[in-house]
Design an enzyme around this catalytic site. Structure first.
Site, PDB file in Angstrom:
ATOM      1  N   GLN A  24      -5.003  -1.465   9.537  1.00 42.07           N
ATOM      2  CA  GLN A  24      -4.809  -2.793   8.960  1.00 42.07           C
ATOM      3  C   GLN A  24      -5.367  -3.863   9.901  1.00 42.07           C
ATOM      4  O   GLN A  24      -5.036  -3.894  11.083  1.00 42.07           O
ATOM      5  CB  GLN A  24      -3.306  -3.042   8.699  1.00 42.07           C
ATOM      6  N   LYS A  60       0.840  -1.209   0.000  1.00 40.34           N
ATOM      7  CA  LYS A  60       0.000   0.000   0.000  1.00 40.34           C
ATOM      8  C   LYS A  60       0.874   1.258   0.000  1.00 40.34           C
ATOM      9  O   LYS A  60       0.583   2.229  -0.711  1.00 40.34           O
ATOM     10  CB  LYS A  60      -0.926  -0.001   1.227  1.00 40.34           C
ATOM     11  N   ASP A 107     -11.659   2.598   3.675  1.00 45.67           N
ATOM     12  CA  ASP A 107     -11.892   1.151   3.622  1.00 45.67           C
ATOM     13  C   ASP A 107     -13.380   0.833   3.473  1.00 45.67           C
ATOM     14  O   ASP A 107     -13.754  -0.301   3.159  1.00 45.67           O
ATOM     15  CB  ASP A 107     -11.366   0.479   4.907  1.00 45.67           C
TER      16      ASP A 107
END
Length: 287
Positions: A95, A51, A118
């Site tokens: 995460q 990422k 997200d």
């Protein structure tokens, strides 16, 4: 049979994102993505590194926070609060999975909905279910972009989603429903699973079991989307679909690796860019 090439498409999408990012930077806004990694999970470290690399190549400011395994829930919440208030941060990503002593739901709820790139915040989940504009989880969003790129009209198709996770299964079903498909969600408790799958014009496998979808579960000329990424004992990566057998029957199919996976990170960049554009609009900047 046509293979849906996520690797090539993601490169094309990233190139477009970089162009738009460069325009934003010229207007005075540099998109910023804050990524928080708690603990030493090897897979998570790999994801976070990829990422970070993708952000840098798209000219998006990558703000990394690597925290120890013993970080307390209150420390993590305090950091999220700081990032919520930081105008240079357009997206916040924690995460997953988090260490067991931290309440994942509480953490996801703490992220400001307009920075939730997200798409996991309840507000964004509710908007998606209502057909409103929202941040959409990156993997199912990537699937929709792939289907559009390959000219697949979803209207009226019988779509079956195997898996009901909040990250893929449920948002995938909502996106397909919003695109006028007729949607069935199946899962580990579903009876006659093979029979239901066999009736699908579009089959999305997101159950996390290697080679679970076999050729006898797939209708002739079905479109097969494999979201699974499973590592076998011999080190090979395979999806939830028995690719070699199923590709003989499918009209379109995604491979693993090189299918849905690369699109997930491309959509994360896309969501961050979207948030940065909204910041530019709030500031009255012309972009």
């Amino acid at each position: 049979m046509q293979i849906i090439d996520g690797k090539t498409l993601s490169a094309k999408v990233k190139e477009q994102i970089k162009k738009e990012t460069d325009s934003l930077i010229q207007a005075g806004i540099k998109p910023g993505l804050a990524v928080i990694l708690v603990g030493e999970d090897k897979a998570s470290q790999t994801y976070v590194a990829s990422k970070e690399k993708a952000c840098i190549s798209a000219n998006i400011n990558s703000i990394m926070h690597r925290l120890g395994e013993n970080t307390s829930e209150s420390e993590l919440l305090a950091l999220i609060n700081v990032l919520n208030l930081d105008d240079s941060v357009d997206g916040i990503l924690v995460q997953l999975p988090l260490p067991k002593h931290i309440d994942t739901d509480k953490i996801l709820k703490a992220i400001r909905a307009d920075k939730d790139v997200d798409g996991f915040h309840a507000l964004n989940v509710g908007k998606l279910a209502s057909g409103l504009d929202a941040f959409v989880p990156c993997t199912p969003l990537g699937v929709m972009v792939m289907l559009k790129e390959y000219g697949i009209d979803l209207s009226g198709l019988n779509a079956v989603v195997v898996g009901r996770s909040n990250i893929v299964g449920k948002p995938m079903a909502n996106l397909l429903l919003n695109a006028n498909a007729t949607v069935t969600i199946t899962h580990s408790r579903t009876k006659n699973l093979a029979e239901i799958c066999k009736g699908a014009d579009l089959l999305v496998a997101a159950i996390g079991k290697p080679n679970f979808i076999t050729a006898d579960m797939v209708k002739e000329n079905a479109i097969v989307i494999d979201v699974g990424i499973n590592r076998l004992d011999d080190g090979r990566l395979v999806g939830d679909v028995d690719f070699q057998a199923v590709k003989q029957k499918a009209s379109f199919i995604t491979p693993v690796p090189g299918g849905v996976g690369p699109m997930t990170i491309a959509m994360l960049l896309s969501n961050t860019l979207k948030s940065a554009k909204e910041r530019a609009n709030r500031l009255g900047l012309k972009i």
